[in-house]
Design a protein around this motif. Structure first.
Motif, mmCIF file in Angstrom:
data_model
loop_
_atom_site.group_PDB
_atom_site.id
_atom_site.type_symbol
_atom_site.label_atom_id
_atom_site.label_comp_id
_atom_site.label_asym_id
_atom_site.label_seq_id
_atom_site.Cartn_x
_atom_site.Cartn_y
_atom_site.Cartn_z
ATOM 1 N N MET A 98 0.835 -1.197 0.000
ATOM 2 C CA MET A 98 0.000 0.000 0.000
ATOM 3 C C MET A 98 0.874 1.253 0.000
ATOM 4 S SD MET A 98 -3.062 -0.995 2.629
ATOM 5 C CE MET A 98 -4.052 -2.467 2.366
ATOM 6 N N THR A 99 0.521 2.194 -0.872
ATOM 7 C CA THR A 99 1.256 3.457 -0.926
ATOM 8 C C THR A 99 0.284 4.629 -0.943
ATOM 9 O OG1 THR A 99 1.340 3.614 -3.339
ATOM 10 C CG2 THR A 99 3.073 2.319 -2.269
ATOM 11 N N SER A 100 0.662 5.694 -0.295
ATOM 12 C CA SER A 100 -0.168 6.900 -0.279
ATOM 13 C C SER A 100 -0.201 7.562 -1.648
ATOM 14 C CB SER A 100 0.351 7.883 0.771
ATOM 15 O OG SER A 100 1.724 8.181 0.542
ATOM 16 N N CYS A 101 0.867 7.405 -2.407
ATOM 17 C CA CYS A 101 0.934 8.039 -3.721
ATOM 18 C C CYS A 101 -0.071 7.425 -4.688
ATOM 19 C CB CYS A 101 2.352 7.922 -4.272
ATOM 20 S SG CYS A 101 2.679 8.934 -5.735
ATOM 21 N N SER A 102 -0.310 6.118 -4.574
ATOM 22 C CA SER A 102 -1.169 5.422 -5.537
ATOM 23 C C SER A 102 -2.618 5.863 -5.472
ATOM 24 C CB SER A 102 -1.066 3.912 -5.332
ATOM 25 O OG SER A 102 -1.635 3.547 -4.089
ATOM 26 N N VAL A 103 -3.051 6.423 -4.354
ATOM 27 C CA VAL A 103 -4.435 6.887 -4.231
ATOM 28 C C VAL A 103 -4.516 8.403 -4.102
ATOM 29 C CG1 VAL A 103 -5.421 4.759 -3.333
ATOM 30 C CG2 VAL A 103 -4.350 6.359 -1.749
ATOM 31 N N GLY A 104 -3.442 9.088 -4.427
ATOM 32 C CA GLY A 104 -3.475 10.538 -4.477
ATOM 33 C C GLY A 104 -3.447 11.234 -3.134
ATOM 34 N N ILE A 105 -3.005 10.537 -2.082
ATOM 35 C CA ILE A 105 -2.932 11.187 -0.767
ATOM 36 C C ILE A 105 -1.663 12.021 -0.656
ATOM 37 C CG2 ILE A 105 -2.680 10.754 1.719
ATOM 38 C CD1 ILE A 105 -4.575 8.402 1.402
ATOM 39 N N SER A 106 -0.518 11.407 -0.888
ATOM 40 C CA SER A 106 0.743 12.149 -0.873
ATOM 41 C C SER A 106 1.836 11.332 -1.548
ATOM 42 C CB SER A 106 1.165 12.484 0.558
ATOM 43 O OG SER A 106 2.418 13.153 0.555
ATOM 44 N N CYS A 107 2.592 11.993 -2.415
ATOM 45 C CA CYS A 107 3.780 11.375 -3.026
ATOM 46 C C CYS A 107 5.059 11.974 -2.444
ATOM 47 C CB CYS A 107 3.747 11.563 -4.536
ATOM 48 S SG CYS A 107 2.351 10.760 -5.347
ATOM 49 N N ASP A 108 4.901 12.842 -1.456
ATOM 50 C CA ASP A 108 6.025 13.525 -0.809
ATOM 51 C C ASP A 108 6.494 12.701 0.388
ATOM 52 O OD1 ASP A 108 7.830 15.189 0.435
ATOM 53 O OD2 ASP A 108 6.365 16.765 0.918
ATOM 54 N N GLY A 162 8.391 13.358 2.637
ATOM 55 C CA GLY A 162 8.514 14.151 3.857
ATOM 56 C C GLY A 162 7.182 14.468 4.509
ATOM 57 N N SER A 163 6.090 14.108 3.872
ATOM 58 C CA SER A 163 4.761 14.409 4.404
ATOM 59 C C SER A 163 4.377 13.438 5.509
ATOM 60 C CB SER A 163 3.720 14.337 3.282
ATOM 61 O OG SER A 163 2.408 14.371 3.806
ATOM 62 N N SER A 164 3.629 13.953 6.484
ATOM 63 C CA SER A 164 3.150 13.094 7.575
ATOM 64 C C SER A 164 2.120 12.086 7.072
ATOM 65 C CB SER A 164 2.534 13.952 8.681
ATOM 66 O OG SER A 164 1.441 14.708 8.180
ATOM 67 N N ASN A 165 1.548 12.334 5.909
ATOM 68 C CA ASN A 165 0.561 11.422 5.336
ATOM 69 C C ASN A 165 1.156 10.447 4.325
ATOM 70 O OD1 ASN A 165 -1.975 12.195 6.570
ATOM 71 N ND2 ASN A 165 -1.765 14.145 5.500
ATOM 72 N N TYR A 166 2.476 10.489 4.162
ATOM 73 C CA TYR A 166 3.123 9.577 3.219
ATOM 74 C C TYR A 166 3.285 8.196 3.851
ATOM 75 C CZ TYR A 166 6.562 7.491 0.084
ATOM 76 O OH TYR A 166 7.217 6.658 -0.783
ATOM 77 N N TYR A 167 3.003 7.145 3.081
ATOM 78 C CA TYR A 167 3.302 5.790 3.545
ATOM 79 C C TYR A 167 3.601 4.896 2.341
ATOM 80 C CZ TYR A 167 -1.708 5.078 2.533
ATOM 81 O OH TYR A 167 -2.946 5.036 1.935
ATOM 82 N N ASP A 168 4.427 3.913 2.598
ATOM 83 C CA ASP A 168 4.798 2.899 1.610
ATOM 84 C C ASP A 168 5.038 1.623 2.401
ATOM 85 O OD1 ASP A 168 5.913 1.239 -0.289
ATOM 86 O OD2 ASP A 168 7.182 2.781 -1.185
ATOM 87 N N LEU A 169 3.988 0.820 2.538
ATOM 88 C CA LEU A 169 4.004 -0.308 3.469
ATOM 89 C C LEU A 169 3.437 -1.564 2.825
ATOM 90 C CD1 LEU A 169 2.437 1.596 6.500
ATOM 91 C CD2 LEU A 169 4.845 0.930 6.323
ATOM 92 N N THR A 170 3.907 -2.701 3.265
ATOM 93 C CA THR A 170 3.288 -3.980 2.937
ATOM 94 C C THR A 170 2.661 -4.509 4.214
ATOM 95 O OG1 THR A 170 4.856 -4.444 1.156
ATOM 96 C CG2 THR A 170 3.659 -6.326 2.091
ATOM 97 N N LEU A 171 1.329 -4.632 4.195
ATOM 98 C CA LEU A 171 0.583 -4.943 5.412
ATOM 99 C C LEU A 171 -0.191 -6.249 5.256
ATOM 100 C CD1 LEU A 171 -0.708 -1.327 6.121
ATOM 101 C CD2 LEU A 171 1.145 -2.535 7.306
ATOM 102 N N PRO A 172 -0.416 -6.952 6.383
ATOM 103 C CA PRO A 172 -1.022 -8.290 6.303
ATOM 104 C C PRO A 172 -2.537 -8.316 6.531
ATOM 105 C CG PRO A 172 -0.125 -7.960 8.485
ATOM 106 C CD PRO A 172 0.126 -6.676 7.725
ATOM 107 N N TRP A 173 -3.123 -9.440 6.138
ATOM 108 C CA TRP A 173 -4.515 -9.797 6.426
ATOM 109 C C TRP A 173 -5.477 -8.725 5.911
ATOM 110 C CZ3 TRP A 173 -3.529 -14.482 7.020
ATOM 111 C CH2 TRP A 173 -2.495 -14.936 7.817
ATOM 112 N N ASP A 174 -5.485 -8.584 4.592
ATOM 113 C CA ASP A 174 -6.199 -7.482 3.946
ATOM 114 C C ASP A 174 -7.494 -7.959 3.287
ATOM 115 O OD1 ASP A 174 -3.952 -5.336 4.108
ATOM 116 O OD2 ASP A 174 -2.955 -7.109 3.289
ATOM 117 N N VAL A 175 -8.623 -7.437 3.764
ATOM 118 C CA VAL A 175 -9.933 -7.723 3.207
ATOM 119 C C VAL A 175 -10.371 -6.487 2.428
ATOM 120 C CG1 VAL A 175 -12.345 -8.260 3.731
ATOM 121 C CG2 VAL A 175 -10.504 -9.318 5.073
ATOM 122 N N HIS A 176 -10.597 -6.656 1.151
ATOM 123 C CA HIS A 176 -10.757 -5.560 0.196
ATOM 124 C C HIS A 176 -12.229 -5.173 0.045
ATOM 125 C CE1 HIS A 176 -9.688 -4.267 -4.213
ATOM 126 N NE2 HIS A 176 -9.934 -3.242 -3.431
#
Length: 312
Positions: free
Chosen positions: A197-207, A209-223
């Motif tokens: 999951m990345t914040s950039c992929s959904v238009g939240i933040s690609c920066d 340095g932003s507090s809303n930036y994330y680039d994570l692989t997270l478990p047990w995901d129900v879509h």
């Protein structure tokens, strides 16, 4: 099936895109192509969901996606050639989302244990734009246990029931004030043990340095939605609940053990209903959220109207 942007989508669009419902696999066919060459180029189906042989939840629509646009003048005929049969007859109808996607849902949830079949006999059928069907498609699936989850954003809880009986109540955190979670009922699209999951992929933040930036692989995901809503575990919110006062970017957070447990309980088509968020209900085509649309509104998008399934 739907391919989503893999992130908690607080900033995602209200509707799934025009190429909604594409799957890595092709629909299974029940017949070989017709030996008679039609009068024009072929009208083909991209996908039929659920896939044949699967077990789905009580809120699962049948979703048919065409490779090319179907003209409004041809939709009543196309609908009549997509026959839905069930072991427990139910009233339902087709609804068009744009000119390539048509979903069929029962007026109310499917009865648990129902066997369902769709026969899409497109041979010789026109899409109104110069294309003609050349084959038939058949999918069969069944409706499993009636598993539901009711999420209270303000109460920080998720209540899980199976066949009408309470199973567990879990502590959750939903979206923040800036990135609220969708309200409404969303049928589970799919689930994965890990999602990047990345914040950039959904238009939240690609920066970065932003507090809303994330680039994570997270478990047990129900879509839950095409715009990126999941029920899952987040390393940034390991102990969700009313005491943690954390808000997500639109997803529903569970503890690690609860996320793993919930992942094992649900299947495609199980309804997850979220209340108490300041956000509107997810659009009916933002994944498989058909039951966010009232019945009369659903019928307004049908060319042939309400009908009872044939007996299977």
């Amino acid at each position: 099936m739907l391919i989503s942007t893999s992130a908690c989508g607080g900033g995602g669009g209200d509707k799934a895109g025009g190429d909604d419902a594409k799957a890595p696999g092709k629909p299974s066919a029940s017949a070989s192509p017709s030996p008679t060459k039609p009068a024009g180029p072929p009208m083909l189906l991209d996908t039929i969901t659920p896939q044949t042989g699967t077990t789905a939840g009580v809120a699962m629509p049948i979703s048919v996606v065409f490779t090319n646009p179907v003209a409004a003048k041809a939709r009543a005929t196309v609908e009549k050639h997509m026959k839905v049969s069930a072991s427990h007859p139910v009233a339902g109808a087709w609804h068009w989302f744009g000119d390539k996607r048509a979903d069929w849902r029962p007026k109310t949830y499917w009865p648990s244990g129902t066997k369902v079949k769709i026969d899409a006999d497109m041979k010789g059928v026109s899409n109104g734009n110069g294309r003609y069907g050349v084959r038939s498609y058949t999918h069969t699936f069944k409706i499993g246990d009636d598993v539901r989850a009711d999420v209270s954003v303000t109460g920080h809880t998720m209540k899980v029931t199976r066949n009408g009986k309470p199973v567990r109540t879990l502590s959750i955190n939903a979206g923040s004030a800036q990135y609220p979670t969708w309200n409404g009922t969303m049928a589970v699209i799919d689930k994965q043990k890990k999602v990047h999951m990345t914040s950039c992929s959904v238009g939240i933040s690609c920066d970065k340095g932003s507090s809303n930036y994330y680039d994570l692989t997270l478990p047990w995901d129900v879509h839950l939605t095409q715009s990126g809503t999941y029920v899952h575990y987040s390393t940034g919110d390991p102990n969700p609940g009313s005491g943690s006062a954390r808000g997500s970017h639109g997803c529903v957070h569970l503890s690690l053990s609860d996320a793993k447990w919930f992942y094992g309980q649900v299947k495609q088509g199980d309804p997850i209903t979220i209340t108490g968020s300041p956000r509107a209900k997810a659009s009916a085509d933002n994944g498989y959220a058909a039951f966010n649309m009232g019945w009369q509104q659903w019928l307004a998008g049908s060319a042939s109207g309400q009908a009872t399934t044939a007996t299977l």
